[in-house]
Design a protein around this motif. Structure first.
Motif, PDB file in Angstrom:
ATOM      1  N   PHE A   1      -4.957 -13.726  -6.775  1.00 50.27           N
ATOM      2  CA  PHE A   1      -5.028 -14.697  -7.939  1.00 50.27           C
ATOM      3  C   PHE A   1      -3.308 -14.468  -8.283  1.00 50.27           C
ATOM      4  CE2 PHE A   1      -9.182 -13.665  -8.416  1.00 50.27           C
ATOM      5  CZ  PHE A   1      -9.729 -14.919  -8.423  1.00 50.27           C
ATOM      6  N   HIS A   2      -2.830 -15.439  -9.081  1.00 49.77           N
ATOM      7  CA  HIS A   2      -1.430 -15.545  -9.481  1.00 49.77           C
ATOM      8  C   HIS A   2      -1.074 -14.342 -10.232  1.00 49.77           C
ATOM      9  CE1 HIS A   2       2.070 -16.587 -12.090  1.00 49.77           C
ATOM     10  NE2 HIS A   2       2.458 -17.405 -10.706  1.00 49.77           N
ATOM     11  N   PRO A   3      -1.800 -13.714 -11.253  1.00 45.18           N
ATOM     12  CA  PRO A   3      -1.314 -12.488 -11.940  1.00 45.18           C
ATOM     13  C   PRO A   3      -0.999 -11.128 -10.913  1.00 45.18           C
ATOM     14  CG  PRO A   3      -3.141 -13.521 -13.113  1.00 45.18           C
ATOM     15  CD  PRO A   3      -2.883 -14.221 -12.018  1.00 45.18           C
ATOM     16  N   ASP A   4      -1.780 -11.158  -9.806  1.00 44.60           N
ATOM     17  CA  ASP A   4      -1.499 -10.168  -8.593  1.00 44.60           C
ATOM     18  C   ASP A   4      -0.555 -10.265  -7.713  1.00 44.60           C
ATOM     19  OD1 ASP A   4      -3.892  -8.817 -10.118  1.00 44.60           O
ATOM     20  OD2 ASP A   4      -5.208 -10.244  -8.910  1.00 44.60           O
ATOM     21  N   GLN A   5       0.277 -11.243  -7.777  1.00 41.77           N
ATOM     22  CA  GLN A   5       1.586 -11.378  -7.005  1.00 41.77           C
ATOM     23  C   GLN A   5       2.253 -10.243  -6.968  1.00 41.77           C
ATOM     24  OE1 GLN A   5       3.310 -15.234  -7.880  1.00 41.77           O
ATOM     25  NE2 GLN A   5       2.204 -16.323  -6.667  1.00 41.77           N
ATOM     26  N   HIS A   6       2.500  -9.751  -7.906  1.00 43.28           N
ATOM     27  CA  HIS A   6       3.519  -8.469  -8.035  1.00 43.28           C
ATOM     28  C   HIS A   6       2.936  -7.523  -7.071  1.00 43.28           C
ATOM     29  CE1 HIS A   6       0.711  -7.567 -11.393  1.00 43.28           C
ATOM     30  NE2 HIS A   6       1.069  -6.225 -11.061  1.00 43.28           N
ATOM     31  N   ALA A   7       1.528  -7.177  -7.239  1.00 44.26           N
ATOM     32  CA  ALA A   7       0.898  -6.163  -6.532  1.00 44.26           C
ATOM     33  C   ALA A   7       0.764  -6.394  -5.259  1.00 44.26           C
ATOM     34  CB  ALA A   7      -0.598  -6.077  -7.085  1.00 44.26           C
ATOM     35  N   ILE A   8       0.834  -7.690  -4.610  1.00 45.66           N
ATOM     36  CA  ILE A   8       0.847  -7.897  -3.291  1.00 45.66           C
ATOM     37  C   ILE A   8       2.040  -7.670  -2.637  1.00 45.66           C
ATOM     38  CG2 ILE A   8       1.074 -10.334  -3.097  1.00 45.66           C
ATOM     39  CD1 ILE A   8      -1.350 -10.099  -0.972  1.00 45.66           C
ATOM     40  N   PHE A   9       3.303  -7.967  -3.360  1.00 47.49           N
ATOM     41  CA  PHE A   9       4.517  -7.696  -2.819  1.00 47.49           C
ATOM     42  C   PHE A   9       4.892  -6.168  -2.827  1.00 47.49           C
ATOM     43  CE2 PHE A   9       5.304 -12.180  -4.511  1.00 47.49           C
ATOM     44  CZ  PHE A   9       5.578 -12.744  -3.174  1.00 47.49           C
ATOM     45  N   GLU A  10       4.113  -5.527  -3.910  1.00 44.83           N
ATOM     46  CA  GLU A  10       4.454  -4.103  -3.921  1.00 44.83           C
ATOM     47  C   GLU A  10       3.631  -3.389  -2.770  1.00 44.83           C
ATOM     48  OE1 GLU A  10       3.471  -2.663  -7.513  1.00 44.83           O
ATOM     49  OE2 GLU A  10       5.089  -3.766  -8.739  1.00 44.83           O
ATOM     50  N   HIS A  11       2.501  -3.816  -2.455  1.00 43.88           N
ATOM     51  CA  HIS A  11       1.660  -3.534  -1.369  1.00 43.88           C
ATOM     52  C   HIS A  11       2.219  -3.707   0.099  1.00 43.88           C
ATOM     53  CE1 HIS A  11      -2.182  -1.796   0.522  1.00 43.88           C
ATOM     54  NE2 HIS A  11      -2.128  -3.002   1.214  1.00 43.88           N
ATOM     55  N   SER A  12       2.716  -4.674   0.236  1.00 41.85           N
ATOM     56  CA  SER A  12       3.286  -5.218   1.494  1.00 41.85           C
ATOM     57  C   SER A  12       4.594  -4.652   1.820  1.00 41.85           C
ATOM     58  CB  SER A  12       3.343  -6.649   1.459  1.00 41.85           C
ATOM     59  OG  SER A  12       4.516  -7.253   0.670  1.00 41.85           O
ATOM     60  N   THR A  13       5.128  -3.872   0.817  1.00 40.41           N
ATOM     61  CA  THR A  13       6.448  -3.044   1.212  1.00 40.41           C
ATOM     62  C   THR A  13       6.128  -1.811   1.655  1.00 40.41           C
ATOM     63  OG1 THR A  13       6.672  -2.458  -0.992  1.00 40.41           O
ATOM     64  CG2 THR A  13       8.000  -4.476  -0.452  1.00 40.41           C
ATOM     65  N   SER A  14       5.052  -1.258   1.559  1.00 43.72           N
ATOM     66  CA  SER A  14       4.664  -0.039   2.100  1.00 43.72           C
ATOM     67  C   SER A  14       4.336  -0.179   3.488  1.00 43.72           C
ATOM     68  CB  SER A  14       3.492   0.546   1.199  1.00 43.72           C
ATOM     69  OG  SER A  14       2.245  -0.235   1.321  1.00 43.72           O
ATOM     70  N   PRO A  15       4.776   0.797   4.346  1.00 44.30           N
ATOM     71  CA  PRO A  15       4.348   0.813   5.757  1.00 44.30           C
ATOM     72  C   PRO A  15       3.050   0.751   6.059  1.00 44.30           C
ATOM     73  CG  PRO A  15       5.301   3.026   5.115  1.00 44.30           C
ATOM     74  CD  PRO A  15       5.148   2.177   3.875  1.00 44.30           C
ATOM     75  N   PRO A  16       2.529  -0.208   7.086  1.00 44.23           N
ATOM     76  CA  PRO A  16       1.309  -0.048   7.602  1.00 44.23           C
ATOM     77  C   PRO A  16       0.777   1.437   8.052  1.00 44.23           C
ATOM     78  CG  PRO A  16       2.550  -1.407   8.814  1.00 44.23           C
ATOM     79  CD  PRO A  16       3.450  -0.518   7.954  1.00 44.23           C
ATOM     80  N   THR A  17      -0.473   1.686   7.980  1.00 42.25           N
ATOM     81  CA  THR A  17      -1.057   2.973   8.639  1.00 42.25           C
ATOM     82  C   THR A  17      -1.509   2.788   9.900  1.00 42.25           C
ATOM     83  OG1 THR A  17      -3.287   2.451   7.776  1.00 42.25           O
ATOM     84  CG2 THR A  17      -1.779   3.889   6.319  1.00 42.25           C
ATOM     85  N   SER A  18      -1.489   1.556  10.643  1.00 46.58           N
ATOM     86  CA  SER A  18      -1.977   1.317  11.785  1.00 46.58           C
ATOM     87  C   SER A  18      -1.187   0.436  12.463  1.00 46.58           C
ATOM     88  CB  SER A  18      -3.292   0.881  11.897  1.00 46.58           C
ATOM     89  OG  SER A  18      -3.475  -0.299  11.206  1.00 46.58           O
TER      90      SER A  18
END
Length: 89
Positions: free
Chosen positions: A58-75
């Motif tokens: 959802f549009h209001p969660d765009q900031h959260a997905i950008f923050e989440h995608s900058t963290s390194p993956p665990t796998s």
């Protein structure tokens, strides 16, 4: 996209989709599978080869997905997937 059921999936989850699912296990906002894989999930079968996995938030969660995608993956990413061929005009 959390699976809270105790029963086994009717169809196996493709490796690329499972990888994205695992990347978002700890992502709190709602996110959705969309695009070709979503159509295939609705149909219950893979209709074609896919080169990517599309997700939406959802549009209001765009900031959260950008923050989440900058963290390194665990796998590691799926290695059996071939790169996408160029799109034909």
């Amino acid at each position: 996209m959390r699976d809270h059921s105790s029963r086994e999936a009717a169809t196996p989850v493709p490796e690329a989709v499972a990888y994205v699912r695992d990347l978002f296990l700890d992502f709190r906002p709602a996110w959705f599978l969309c695009g070709g894989w979503a159509a295939d999930a609705w149909l219950g079968r893979q209709t074609r080869d896919h080169c990517d996995v599309d997700i939406a938030v959802f549009h209001p969660d765009q900031h959260a997905i950008f923050e989440h995608s900058t963290s390194p993956p665990t796998s590691t990413s799926p290695s059996s997937e071939a790169p996408c061929p160029p799109r034909q005009p």
